[in-house]
Design an enzyme around this catalytic site. Sequence first.
Site, PDB file in Angstrom:
ATOM      1  CD  GLU B 380       3.513 -12.546  -5.272  1.00 18.39           C
ATOM      2  OE1 GLU B 380       3.184 -11.436  -4.820  1.00 18.39           O
ATOM      3  OE2 GLU B 380       3.107 -12.987  -6.374  1.00 18.39           O
ATOM      4  CG  HIS B 405       1.322 -14.844  -3.017  1.00 14.74           C
ATOM      5  ND1 HIS B 405       1.080 -15.731  -4.033  1.00 14.74           N
ATOM      6  CD2 HIS B 405       0.861 -13.643  -3.436  1.00 14.74           C
ATOM      7  CE1 HIS B 405       0.504 -15.077  -5.042  1.00 14.74           C
ATOM      8  NE2 HIS B 405       0.349 -13.819  -4.689  1.00 14.74           N
TER       9      HIS B 405
END
Lengths: 534, 534
Positions: B380, B405
């Site tokens: 992320e 993510h």
Amino acid sequence: MSSIDISDYLADRGKLIIQDRALRVDAVKLDNLSPTEATAEEIVRAMRAEEAVSVWGAEHEDIEHPFPGMEFLTSRSVIMRTKVFNVLHKMPKGALLHAHLDATVDVKFLLDRILEQEALYVRTSTPLTTLSSTANVLPEFSPFPKSEVKLSDIQSLTDASYDGGWIPVKVARESFSPELGGPEGFDKWYIASTTINPAEAYGTHKTVEKIWEKFRDTFGVTRDVIRFSPIFRAYVREFLLSSIEDGISYVEARINFLFKTFFGPDGRNTLTHRDMLKIYGSVVQEVKDEMKSQRREDEFIGSRIIYTTIKIITPEELEWYTEDCLALKKEFPDLIAGFDLVGPEDTTKPIIDYLVPLLRFKDRQKELGLEIPFIFHAGETLGDGTAADDNLYDAVLLGTKRIGHGFSMIKHPKLMEICRERKIALEVCPISNEILRYTTSIPMHPIASVLNHGIPVCLCSDDPSAFGNLGLSFDFYQVLVSSEKTGLITLGEIALDSLKYSTLEAGEKERAIALWQKRWTEFLERIVRTGGDL
Amino acid sequence: MSSIDISDYLADRGKLIIQDRALRVDAVKLDNLSPTEATAEEIVRAMRAEEAVSVWGAEHEDIEHPFPGMEFLTSRSVIMRTKVFNVLHKMPKGALLHAHLDATVDVKFLLDRILEQEALYVRTSTPLTTLSSTANVLPEFSPFPKSEVKLSDIQSLTDASYDGGWIPVKVARESFSPELGGPEGFDKWYIASTTINPAEAYGTHKTVEKIWEKFRDTFGVTRDVIRFSPIFRAYVREFLLSSIEDGISYVEARINFLFKTFFGPDGRNTLTHRDMLKIYGSVVQEVKDEMKSQRREDEFIGSRIIYTTIKIITPEELEWYTEDCLALKKEFPDLIAGFDLVGPEDTTKPIIDYLVPLLRFKDRQKELGLEIPFIFHAGETLGDGTAADDNLYDAVLLGTKRIGHGFSMIKHPKLMEICRERKIALEVCPISNEILRYTTSIPMHPIASVLNHGIPVCLCSDDPSAFGNLGLSFDFYQVLVSSEKTGLITLGEIALDSLKYSTLEAGEKERAIALWQKRWTEFLERIVRTGGDL
């Protein structure tokens, strides 16, 4: 509690990272660095790390949240003060392969040239009576034969009774009202109309669609000025000289041939594309001769032209241009490097609309024994499956030699494979993409993905007069500071590739690469010798 | 002039496009659509095309440059008025696999619950005397046993002589000064402190680093409120019920177990993680029973927990949490779905710092005959080769079941291959990534690339109370309108995959998928029957 042996894990991790980076342009090279290469790489990495804190982690007037690779128009002055930029400015860059000629020269240089020309006139649609009107009204320039120009009765653009007629540029500048800044106000107005400023890119025009409107305007303003042969000559010369000063040794410039005639020194719109190519060729020779006389001939190989027209024409109209291009290639085989169709892809016709004339163009090349590679703009879009995104399919199917931008290429696994296999390089223009709002900063730009996937890349400036990224140093800088993988050695491989993926003939290319290699080695040695303080 | 046959070209083009899209999750399905599927797909495509013009091409008050997939906080109200959103709101979504429990419920609901609780107190570091101080000072809440709370002498946060002591929440609200809006002013202040507003995300805090500061603050404000068991119970219940209303039939919630104890109804900080899991389990059962009593049991399969702690702890400290997680898994095998380490990756410790305790955790699972998959946050980040980006290597090497993510996954060709082969799904949170400034809009988000490269994906909301993207409809909407490739059928495949990539046991999973399939078919039939006007 059992003790944990992490050595196997770490060995696996090392292997995985190597596999993951194996497609990168620098993968082989980084495994075989000479001591000089390794030291230079480390010096620049340390410099970047230091400046990530001292420059990009510091407070700056007028920059709210500085970070490496941030909005270029806001951070340009900061970039120019960095040591990393100083190093990159002196780096031999190889070739510049994607730049639109009429947006390649410092705007002040062009303004000075405009002011020298007595055959140049200016007008506006309404009088400029307030500062806000200077922000909204664009100058229109044109050359005229003195006997034929329809002069304005009022010889000032800032007079409330100005009637929209033509005024000699020098007169318009001198008569620019003191309330609007006088002659300097005229200069400011001109410069604002030919460049994109941060308030526009990051505020009033912050979408692709909006900023393209402003961007198109900048071309409109200088269009008939650069098509005026005395200025064209000076412009090409300055473009080549300033490129050389930035370490660029070879240029393939896209010229917009949409207009079928150009303006001669007499102000008449009668020069042909052939006339302009002659001028271009003579300037290239002139610059080569000058470099030789300075014993700098190794710094400049030459320059060629990518013939372009704009995707607002009909498919039927394209035929005139392809025939024109064939005729020019026949007469100037060394000058014509390729053919391209340009314009904002999201709003102009897709390549496939021109399929028939483009296929015919290929047939005609065979008939005539000529070879003019397509070097198509494609995928300069945020779309996924839109016509602009699909341009990538047609560029590849039509055998494009390189791809202009290919911003959306990372969305296409099969096309990426093809680009890798067939060595189709993307002409990546990071700063252009950022200012035109395809990305908001370079860390968000697909360039890192593209490099990691091993797609051939050359870094390009696109339209530096409008963006302020003259030369290639700024684009190299933004890419370098936005990645921990990309280092100086990576930029060297990219520079080398720019020559590889150029349209230079085999022998010429070999010579260009050898010359670059020599300068590159000297450059690295100088970094090592000076600790990067060039 | 020779006539040009374009049929071969077009056939090649068709083939190339199919090859290029072959890895997509919808590739097989789109080749085998039933008439109902085909019609529903076309209806939604037409609706999207129409609204691209009528909604996103129109002028809106307060939105400068509307476009599909634009900044969510600015466009949320517009999205909610679209027909496409109405359709997606009614779509059976499958599972929600990435949401942090303490940011999942509408802020007004939580405020109402807070105001009901007599054991809850509030304080601030300084008195709130001006509107600007309400923007800069955060409320701090805590439960207390009545006999132990150190009450403020001044029972108003907005009194200039307020001393920073505790005030019962209800009293603090009632005594909120009329100049600051009275009780409604208190509510506004509370809501602003627990949500991100567009002026912050797109103005004052528009970098990843800055917006994370605000984002962290929102968690700080409600931290001790949600850890208060009566509110925890109501909060979990509302989270599950509101998820069901959005068409979500199964949830894997990440719970932050950093604090070793929680607050009981008496206001004492003495409840254990075990106590909280009991509450969670009882609420899940309660909701299941309620759904059954409404004959809606097909709409809710259940919910499990991903145990998380934050990467601010030392590697030595992690051992307490992994042992805690093992004990909970042993007692609540159906409730514990996995284990994760969370926090802003660019600034917290990388996964590799915890390598030894994580490997030991795996050994301990073997010893105890337990299986607790890692479901790591990784990548992320906007970094390329940074520690946060490199978290992806460790997530994969440690055998992560899914990746939270994986924003930077598209930069990793080898890891992408591994994700495809091993079916490691990315929990993609488009709106979260946009508000936290990893991307500026969804067309710039890597989701399109990720889908085109055939990496398994589930769409998730992450922290919807802070972002306003409650449920999954908003995230599905943003993805749908930002691509011409992704259609309703694609979203269906993604929803189906969310169940496939869940931690449900084989039999349970089969049942969940069959139930979803039934609802999905009904949903498509309803679209066809109503022409999309659900």
